[in-house]
Design a protein around this motif. Structure first.
Motif, PDB file in Angstrom:
ATOM      1  N   ARG A 670       7.392  -1.337  33.998  1.00  8.18           N
ATOM      2  CA  ARG A 670       7.815  -2.570  33.337  1.00  8.18           C
ATOM      3  C   ARG A 670       7.713  -2.413  31.825  1.00  8.18           C
ATOM      4  O   ARG A 670       6.672  -2.045  31.303  1.00  8.18           O
ATOM      5  CB  ARG A 670       6.918  -3.738  33.760  1.00  8.18           C
ATOM      6  N   VAL A 671       8.813  -2.726  31.133  1.00 10.91           N
ATOM      7  CA  VAL A 671       8.798  -2.725  29.677  1.00 10.91           C
ATOM      8  C   VAL A 671       9.074  -4.153  29.210  1.00 10.91           C
ATOM      9  O   VAL A 671      10.013  -4.791  29.679  1.00 10.91           O
ATOM     10  CB  VAL A 671       9.871  -1.771  29.098  1.00 10.91           C
ATOM     11  N   HIS A 672       8.224  -4.648  28.314  1.00  6.36           N
ATOM     12  CA  HIS A 672       8.381  -6.013  27.814  1.00  6.36           C
ATOM     13  C   HIS A 672       8.710  -5.986  26.334  1.00  6.36           C
ATOM     14  O   HIS A 672       8.109  -5.234  25.578  1.00  6.36           O
ATOM     15  CB  HIS A 672       7.091  -6.804  27.984  1.00  6.36           C
ATOM     16  N   VAL A 673       9.660  -6.823  25.929  1.00 11.21           N
ATOM     17  CA  VAL A 673       9.929  -7.024  24.508  1.00 11.21           C
ATOM     18  C   VAL A 673       9.534  -8.464  24.208  1.00 11.21           C
ATOM     19  O   VAL A 673      10.108  -9.401  24.758  1.00 11.21           O
ATOM     20  CB  VAL A 673      11.413  -6.768  24.170  1.00 11.21           C
ATOM     21  N   LEU A 674       8.493  -8.620  23.376  1.00 10.28           N
ATOM     22  CA  LEU A 674       7.903  -9.942  23.163  1.00 10.28           C
ATOM     23  C   LEU A 674       8.020 -10.392  21.720  1.00 10.28           C
ATOM     24  O   LEU A 674       8.109  -9.574  20.809  1.00 10.28           O
ATOM     25  CB  LEU A 674       6.412  -9.918  23.526  1.00 10.28           C
ATOM     26  N   ASP A 675       7.950 -11.702  21.535  1.00 13.35           N
ATOM     27  CA  ASP A 675       8.016 -12.295  20.205  1.00 13.35           C
ATOM     28  C   ASP A 675       6.647 -12.239  19.528  1.00 13.35           C
ATOM     29  O   ASP A 675       5.760 -13.027  19.832  1.00 13.35           O
ATOM     30  CB  ASP A 675       8.475 -13.751  20.329  1.00 13.35           C
ATOM     31  N   GLY A 676       6.489 -11.306  18.602  1.00 15.20           N
ATOM     32  CA  GLY A 676       5.204 -11.140  17.913  1.00 15.20           C
ATOM     33  C   GLY A 676       4.915 -12.249  16.916  1.00 15.20           C
ATOM     34  O   GLY A 676       3.834 -12.311  16.350  1.00 15.20           O
ATOM     35  N   ARG A 677       5.893 -13.144  16.702  1.00 11.21           N
ATOM     36  CA  ARG A 677       5.650 -14.248  15.762  1.00 11.21           C
ATOM     37  C   ARG A 677       4.862 -15.372  16.420  1.00 11.21           C
ATOM     38  O   ARG A 677       4.398 -16.288  15.764  1.00 11.21           O
ATOM     39  CB  ARG A 677       6.984 -14.795  15.235  1.00 11.21           C
ATOM     40  N   GLN A 678       4.778 -15.333  17.753  1.00  4.30           N
ATOM     41  CA  GLN A 678       3.972 -16.317  18.472  1.00  4.30           C
ATOM     42  C   GLN A 678       2.570 -15.750  18.640  1.00  4.30           C
ATOM     43  O   GLN A 678       2.424 -14.652  19.159  1.00  4.30           O
ATOM     44  CB  GLN A 678       4.544 -16.566  19.873  1.00  4.30           C
ATOM     45  N   PRO A 679       1.550 -16.503  18.225  1.00  4.62           N
ATOM     46  CA  PRO A 679       0.198 -15.966  18.391  1.00  4.62           C
ATOM     47  C   PRO A 679      -0.141 -15.759  19.865  1.00  4.62           C
ATOM     48  O   PRO A 679       0.330 -16.512  20.731  1.00  4.62           O
ATOM     49  CB  PRO A 679      -0.694 -17.030  17.748  1.00  4.62           C
ATOM     50  N   LEU A 695      11.851  -8.826  30.085  1.00  2.03           N
ATOM     51  CA  LEU A 695      11.273  -7.796  30.950  1.00  2.03           C
ATOM     52  C   LEU A 695      12.384  -6.820  31.331  1.00  2.03           C
ATOM     53  O   LEU A 695      13.432  -7.235  31.826  1.00  2.03           O
ATOM     54  CB  LEU A 695      10.683  -8.442  32.210  1.00  2.03           C
ATOM     55  N   VAL A 696      12.138  -5.533  31.089  1.00  2.00           N
ATOM     56  CA  VAL A 696      13.126  -4.523  31.466  1.00  2.00           C
ATOM     57  C   VAL A 696      12.553  -3.665  32.586  1.00  2.00           C
ATOM     58  O   VAL A 696      11.418  -3.182  32.494  1.00  2.00           O
ATOM     59  CB  VAL A 696      13.502  -3.612  30.270  1.00  2.00           C
ATOM     60  N   THR A 697      13.333  -3.486  33.649  1.00  2.00           N
ATOM     61  CA  THR A 697      12.920  -2.619  34.751  1.00  2.00           C
ATOM     62  C   THR A 697      13.984  -1.542  34.950  1.00  2.00           C
ATOM     63  O   THR A 697      15.093  -1.668  34.425  1.00  2.00           O
ATOM     64  CB  THR A 697      12.776  -3.428  36.051  1.00  2.00           C
TER      65      THR A 697
END
Ligand code: ADP
Ligand code: MG
Length: 699
Positions: A670-679, A695-697
């Motif tokens: 599982r690869v996740h791309v997340l919003d780092g601007r959200q604490p 989520l990338v599979t």
């Protein structure tokens, strides 16, 4: 904030509060016209009783205000205390007592120790100057931010300034005024005119604000106009007066929104617009009722697109107030997404809207079909913290070393029932973590903004405690660019990759390995995370080779990963350390090469057989199209490749996709791309079933 001519500000600690500024003074060097609006609460505080009969007036020189004590319901002595303070200010400034207005805010029913104020006044007068920020701070109660702003406006060819300091937080209601707001301007305005303009501006702004529907005993808005900008005095309706009114309304609107956003326990600002109403009165009433509804506010806190509560409030006001409004003909939108039209709910994407409701500002639009009138109201969400603050005021609001107040946001502050639910939920996930390796690429705003850095470090320390094995790869492109700029070198990018020549390579290494890496290690180890800083050169961790031409251009000292020294990394993981890796590779002859951190993260994740790879970035995730396309919540590698080929994924995200492909091919599940601007986004992803971001599979 720009300070109008002839006004001086100051704010000091006089001891009404334990250790912070609590006494503000604003002085006009020349007599000013004054206007004021006060609470209609009949349990009014002494300064309100004292001041409300004295404006509008000419010849006012000073406003003195304190926090920490409301001087409300304190008996006949309350008015004596006001008189003592007015006399002391007048004495020190050499003006008449009638030239001094006062205001107070804070605890109700405790006699104001006027002598503390009197004792501090000489020092305060001494310090008067352009310290509007100190004055704004001195009137704060549970506010977590100072509120001050200004506007400039051209009147009769003269540049006039209007400035305002204000405080809000709890006990704010759309009745009259706000809590405390002091407007000063160097425009010349007749007192009666100033009173009328102020009343109209407040009607559109502070009166459309609701935090909790409670009306304070101390609400006061004062305005002073000293005329020093030299415009012809405004006393009759004129184009200049209209300009002045627009600027003042705009200014107070900004402060009203700031107050709503900083309401007690608030996590977001809510703006409600009601259009198409049969009358202005109806539009205002309905807008305020929606912004005020505890059910609407609670659903906003939970990011629940519960539009039914909005329309129910519309119907409730129409029924109880007799407005000629038909809710069935209304259209309702949340964050610009239509949720109800033509008498029926629309088929909107609940999950997408839920995500958008997490934003710091929520827009509610109700378009009625019953007339032309329109009104805007401001409010905030209703959180556990509101009850907590008002049930146990002192432990929720904590003081920082510099005396500023902040809200304590740890779980200890939640209700027991909520804590139980949270722990039960969280413990389910904690079990899965033990021994798992998660590779996290740390980049974007999360690396730059102080509060986000701290939240990230806390997350990592916590993950480590619950048995997860985090490995961090950081970027730092922004820092590198800044440093190169300072050295007089411009950075050239080809498709989001920096061209690195022999002169800039040492700078890149110095910034990434020497600075960014070490700062992150310090931040983590201040939380006992056991972080170890590594460059790809250490232990030949990242064996690299030079990249070929990119779009026909030689990128210079930019490389790609050939091999990751897995055993070396495993040694740290087995020892219970958190490796923090700077994206510098090494060639067989010992040359350093700069490598895209996304690629390093993918190679490390594959080499370690990590199940999870997380990318923190500056967008909500991978989007249909940048910058505002819809978020792709879940997608496969091949589908991503297709989107790169059709051009809907470009720039830095294109390299991320390439890296993601490497990771998936290398066995990462599982690869996740997340919003780092959200604490705390990393924790949010790991601790919830739905996850956040993309989520990338593999398939
Ligand atoms: P970092 O590596 O710090 O996470 P980058 O700037 O390298 O950030 O990569 C993310 C950028 O990619 C986004 O800010 C956005 O401008 C760009 N981008 C291009 N296409 C897309 C897309 N379809 N979805 C998301 N971001 C995209
Ligand atoms: Mg990047």
């Amino acid at each position: 904030m720009k300070i109008p001519r002839g006004f001086r500000f100051g704010g000091v600690a006089c001891g009404l509060k334990p250790a912070r500024r609590d006494l503000a003074l604003i002085v006009s060097d020349v007599p000013a016209a004054a206007a004021g609006l006060f609470t209609v609460n009949t349990a009014a505080a002494a300064p309100v009783l004292d001041g409300r009969g004295r404006v509008p007036a000419e010849g006012i020189r000073a406003i003195v205000a304190n926090s920490g004590n409301a001087n409300a319901l304190t008996g006949p002595g309350g008015l004596d205390d006001v008189a003592v303070i007015r006399a002391a200010v007048a004495d020190l400034l050499g003006v008449q007592k009638r030239a001094v207005l006062t205001a107070s805010t804070g605890v109700i029913g405790v006699r104001l120790p006027a002598m503390k104020v009197v004792a501090a006044l000489p020092g305060l007068v001494e310090l008067l100057g352009d310290h509007a920020d100190h004055a704004a701070e001195a009137i704060m109660t549970t506010d977590t931010r100072r509120k001050l702003a200004s506007r400039e406006v051209l009147l009769g060819g003269k540049n006039a300034t209007i400035a305002c300091i204000a405080k809000g937080s709890g006990m704010l209601a759309p009745q009259l005024a706000t809590t405390l707001a002091f407007v000063v301007t160097d425009a010349a305005v007749a007192p009666k005119t100033l009173q009328e303009v102020l009343a109209r501006a407040v009607h559109q702004t502070f009166n459309m604000l609701t935090v909790d529907g409670e009306m304070s005993t101390n609400d006061t808005v004062l305005a002073l106009a000293n005329g020093l900008c030299g415009n012809p005095r405004l006393s009759e309706p004129s184009p200049d007066l209209a300009l002045f009114e627009v600027a003042l309304t705009d200014l107070l609107g900004e402060l009203a929104r700031a107050m709503a956003a900083d309401g007690e326990g608030a996590t977001k600002l809510c703006e409600v617009v009601v259009a198409g109403a049969p009358s202005e009165e109806a539009a205002r009433d309905v807008a305020r009722a929606i912004a005020h509804s505890p059910l609407v506010k609670a659903s906003l806190f939970g990011a629940d697109p519960n539009w039914g509560r909005v329309l129910a409030t519309v119907g409730s006001r129409a029924g109880s107030q007799g407005w000629a409004i038909d809710p069935y003909k209304a259209r309702v939108s949340l964050q610009g997404v239509m949720v109800f039209t033509g008498g029926a709910p629309t088929a909107f994407d609940t999950e997408a809207l839920r995500l958008r409701l997490r934003e710091p500002r929520v827009d509610v639009l109700v378009e009625l079909a019953d007339g032309e009138a329109r009104a805007t109201a401001w409010g905030c969400d209703l959180s556990y913290d509101y009850v907590r603050i008002n049930a146990d005021y002192t432990s929720m609001i904590v003081q920082q070393p510099d005396g500023m107040m902040t809200k304590e946001e740890n779980v200890a502050a939640y209700t027991p029932a909520f804590k139980r639910t949270l722990l039960v939920e969280a413990l389910k996930y904690i079990g899965h973590f033990s021994g798992q390796i998660a590779v996290i690429k740390y980049g974007g705003a999360a690396m730059v903004k102080e509060s986000l850095k701290v939240a990230f470090a806390e997350d990592i320390a916590l993950l480590k405690k619950v048995g997860l094995k985090p490995v961090i790869i950081h970027g730092g492109a922004l820092e590198v660019t800044r440093t190169l700029e300072k050295l007089g070198e411009r950075s050239e990018f080809i498709d989001g990759m920096r061209v690195t020549d022999a002169a800039s390579l040492p700078v890149v290494e110095m910034v990434l390995t020497g600075k960014v890496n070490q700062e992150l290690v310090s931040l983590l180890n201040a939380r006992n995370a056991g972080a170890v800083g590594l460059s790809g050169k250490d232990g030949t961790l990242l064996k690299a080779e030079k990249r070929g031409l990119e779009s026909g251009v030689d990128l210079g000292f930019v490389g790609r990963v050939v091999e990751v020294n897995r055993q070396f990394l495993q040694m740290f993981l087995d020892g219970g350390y958190v490796p923090v890796i700077s994206p510098i590779g090494i060639t067989p002859d010992g040359t350093g090469l700069s490598i895209n951190a996304d690629e390093v993260a993918a190679a490390v994740a594959a080499a370690l057989g990590a199940k999870k790879l997380i990318y923190l970035t500056d967008v909500p995730g991978i989007l249909e199209s940048a910058p505002d396309g819809a978020l792709l919540r879940q997608i496969t590698g091949p589908e991503l490749r297709r989107r790169v080929d059709t051009g809907s994924i470009t720039g830095g995200m294109k390299w991320k996709v390439e890296a993601i492909e490497t990771a998936l091919a290398g066995g990462v599940e599982r690869v996740h791309v997340l919003d780092g601007r959200q604490p705390h986004t990393v924790i949010a992803e790991l601790f919830t079933d739905r996850g956040v971001g993309t989520l990338v599979t593999a398939t």
